[in-house]
Design a protein around this motif. Sequence first.
Motif, PDB file in Angstrom:
ATOM      1  N   ASP A 239       0.815  -1.219   0.000  1.00 17.88           N
ATOM      2  CA  ASP A 239       0.000   0.000   0.000  1.00 17.88           C
ATOM      3  C   ASP A 239       0.846   1.265   0.000  1.00 17.88           C
ATOM      4  OD1 ASP A 239      -2.411  -1.412   0.024  1.00 17.88           O
ATOM      5  OD2 ASP A 239      -2.452  -1.526   2.211  1.00 17.88           O
ATOM      6  N   GLY A 240       2.174   1.116  -0.024  1.00 13.39           N
ATOM      7  CA  GLY A 240       3.018   2.297  -0.036  1.00 13.39           C
ATOM      8  C   GLY A 240       4.113   2.316   1.005  1.00 13.39           C
ATOM      9  N   LEU A 241       4.719   1.168   1.293  1.00 11.61           N
ATOM     10  CA  LEU A 241       5.854   1.062   2.227  1.00 11.61           C
ATOM     11  C   LEU A 241       5.494   1.540   3.636  1.00 11.61           C
ATOM     12  CD1 LEU A 241       8.729   2.520  -0.038  1.00 11.61           C
ATOM     13  CD2 LEU A 241       7.599   0.300  -0.179  1.00 11.61           C
TER      14      LEU A 241
ATOM     15  N   ALA B 269       6.763   3.466   9.078  1.00 10.94           N
ATOM     16  CA  ALA B 269       6.395   3.555  10.491  1.00 10.94           C
ATOM     17  C   ALA B 269       7.568   3.145  11.376  1.00 10.94           C
ATOM     18  CB  ALA B 269       5.178   2.667  10.772  1.00 10.94           C
ATOM     19  N   PHE B 270       8.287   2.101  10.965  1.00  6.23           N
ATOM     20  CA  PHE B 270       9.435   1.637  11.754  1.00  6.23           C
ATOM     21  C   PHE B 270      10.491   2.738  11.852  1.00  6.23           C
ATOM     22  CE2 PHE B 270      13.500  -0.310  12.520  1.00  6.23           C
ATOM     23  CZ  PHE B 270      13.233  -1.289  13.461  1.00  6.23           C
ATOM     24  N   VAL B 271      10.845   3.330  10.729  1.00  8.70           N
ATOM     25  CA  VAL B 271      11.882   4.365  10.702  1.00  8.70           C
ATOM     26  C   VAL B 271      11.439   5.603  11.475  1.00  8.70           C
ATOM     27  CG1 VAL B 271      13.152   5.944   9.196  1.00  8.70           C
ATOM     28  CG2 VAL B 271      12.909   3.546   8.559  1.00  8.70           C
TER      29      VAL B 271
ATOM     30  N   THR C  34       9.376   5.888  13.976  1.00  6.70           N
ATOM     31  CA  THR C  34       9.240   5.715  15.425  1.00  6.70           C
ATOM     32  C   THR C  34      10.540   5.289  16.097  1.00  6.70           C
ATOM     33  OG1 THR C  34       8.464   3.438  15.108  1.00  6.70           O
ATOM     34  CG2 THR C  34       6.789   5.159  15.270  1.00  6.70           C
ATOM     35  N   ALA C  35      11.549   4.924  15.320  1.00 10.80           N
ATOM     36  CA  ALA C  35      12.827   4.509  15.901  1.00 10.80           C
ATOM     37  C   ALA C  35      13.572   5.713  16.470  1.00 10.80           C
ATOM     38  CB  ALA C  35      13.688   3.830  14.845  1.00 10.80           C
ATOM     39  N   GLN C  36      14.339   5.481  17.515  1.00  8.59           N
ATOM     40  CA  GLN C  36      15.170   6.536  18.077  1.00  8.59           C
ATOM     41  C   GLN C  36      16.238   6.942  17.055  1.00  8.59           C
ATOM     42  OE1 GLN C  36      14.844   8.103  21.025  1.00  8.59           O
ATOM     43  NE2 GLN C  36      13.008   6.908  21.486  1.00  8.59           N
ATOM     44  N   PRO C  37      16.581   8.235  17.015  1.00  4.35           N
ATOM     45  CA  PRO C  37      17.618   8.672  16.070  1.00  4.35           C
ATOM     46  C   PRO C  37      18.927   7.907  16.230  1.00  4.35           C
ATOM     47  CG  PRO C  37      16.491  10.569  17.009  1.00  4.35           C
ATOM     48  CD  PRO C  37      15.984   9.366  17.753  1.00  4.35           C
TER      49      PRO C  37
ATOM     50  N   ALA D 213      16.750   4.263   3.229  1.00  5.42           N
ATOM     51  CA  ALA D 213      17.615   5.107   2.415  1.00  5.42           C
ATOM     52  C   ALA D 213      17.258   6.585   2.610  1.00  5.42           C
ATOM     53  CB  ALA D 213      17.504   4.721   0.950  1.00  5.42           C
ATOM     54  N   ALA D 214      15.956   6.857   2.753  1.00  5.52           N
ATOM     55  CA  ALA D 214      15.514   8.238   2.976  1.00  5.52           C
ATOM     56  C   ALA D 214      16.014   8.785   4.307  1.00  5.52           C
ATOM     57  CB  ALA D 214      13.990   8.318   2.916  1.00  5.52           C
ATOM     58  N   ALA D 215      16.310   7.878   5.259  1.00  7.99           N
ATOM     59  CA  ALA D 215      16.852   8.270   6.563  1.00  7.99           C
ATOM     60  C   ALA D 215      18.374   8.182   6.592  1.00  7.99           C
ATOM     61  CB  ALA D 215      16.251   7.396   7.652  1.00  7.99           C
TER      62      ALA D 215
END
Length: 386
Positions: free
Chosen positions: A272-274, A279-281, A283-286, A341-343
């Motif tokens: 439906d669009g990754l 959501a994982f990325v 909500t993950a801590q930096p 990759a976006a992160a």
Amino acid sequence: MKYAILITTLVALPTASLAQSGRAGADVEALVKLGPRVAGTPVMAKASDYLEAEYRKAGYTTQIQTFTYSRFEDLGSSLIVGKTKTTGLPLSGSVAGKVDAPLVVVPNVGRPEDFARVDVKGAIAVVQRGEIRFSEKVQNASTAGAVAVAIINDRSGELAASLGGGVSKIPVLALSREQGSALLQSSQTAQPATLHVNTRQRQVTGRNVVAHLPGIARPQILLGAHYDSVPGAPGANDNASGTAVVLEIARRISKTPLANQTWFVAFDGEEDGLHGSKAFVQTAQPQFISSLKAMLNFDMVGVNSSLRVSGTPQLTARAKAAQSGLSTSESYSGSDHASFAAAKVPVLFFHRGREPNYHTPNDKQVDSNLLDETVSVGLEIVEQLL
């Protein structure tokens, strides 16, 4: 040379036994038996239960990460030309609507110069898939004055596609090559038609399955694959294959030091669009994201002989060095690694390309030997990276 021997000794992996061979294939079979794994349906709870149980058997602790998003759903869309009604799939991002207008075939794939050759003002434009993005085709049609667009697939089977996150101003319907061939062969003389895009947006709850050894909070590598499929497709290759490969790699390294540096995630909502990986990325801590040396994603690895890798150039080069027979491809968008990759996380994407059963009810089987081969390649690259 001594250093290389020392590292090999520390992280040496057990040689695959006959008992291990074929386990990934059995996982695919178990997931396929559940039926289409569409995000937000009861089947996904069963699929996540299965994956959790298997990871726990291998010694990992697991958790379910839930997330919600709005899903674009088709309620029955069609194109009627004369007395012939053809069902189609609206592109995700299309506005809903029913249009009665002349049908005009546009030469080629829908570039501005293609629309310049015909008059589509106030008409339903018919264009072929290929060469440029769906969103560009639709924008060009709208600019030329079309009130709706029908896109004909350039290969067999239905076309389940998206406008890439954008929203169209006019209804957009996709037809299979078989459905649309008669339209493309007809003259460009306008003929009366009705295009109906009947859709809705519905809130969906997805379920990511996360697994790691107890106490491992800052992995250096994350292995992932999506385990959802499109409606109507059992999703053997897309993507029970990648899900099973990640699970088998987890089993193989569970008793080695590699497991102390690795997390495993089965993502939901990819189709439906990754949404699961996003959501994982998000909500993950930096610190978690910044500590990742690599995210390895496996998608559609059970059909077609050639295993390909793509991703961050440095990782792709290291993968090629570890496995000289690997093929590479330039494009690496469109699956869950893109969210990482976006992160700014280095990514490596394992895939074997599309095949005839992609996104169809016939996506029921994979080649277990190809799964085992992918597991072996993945294991070697993980060992090299760590």
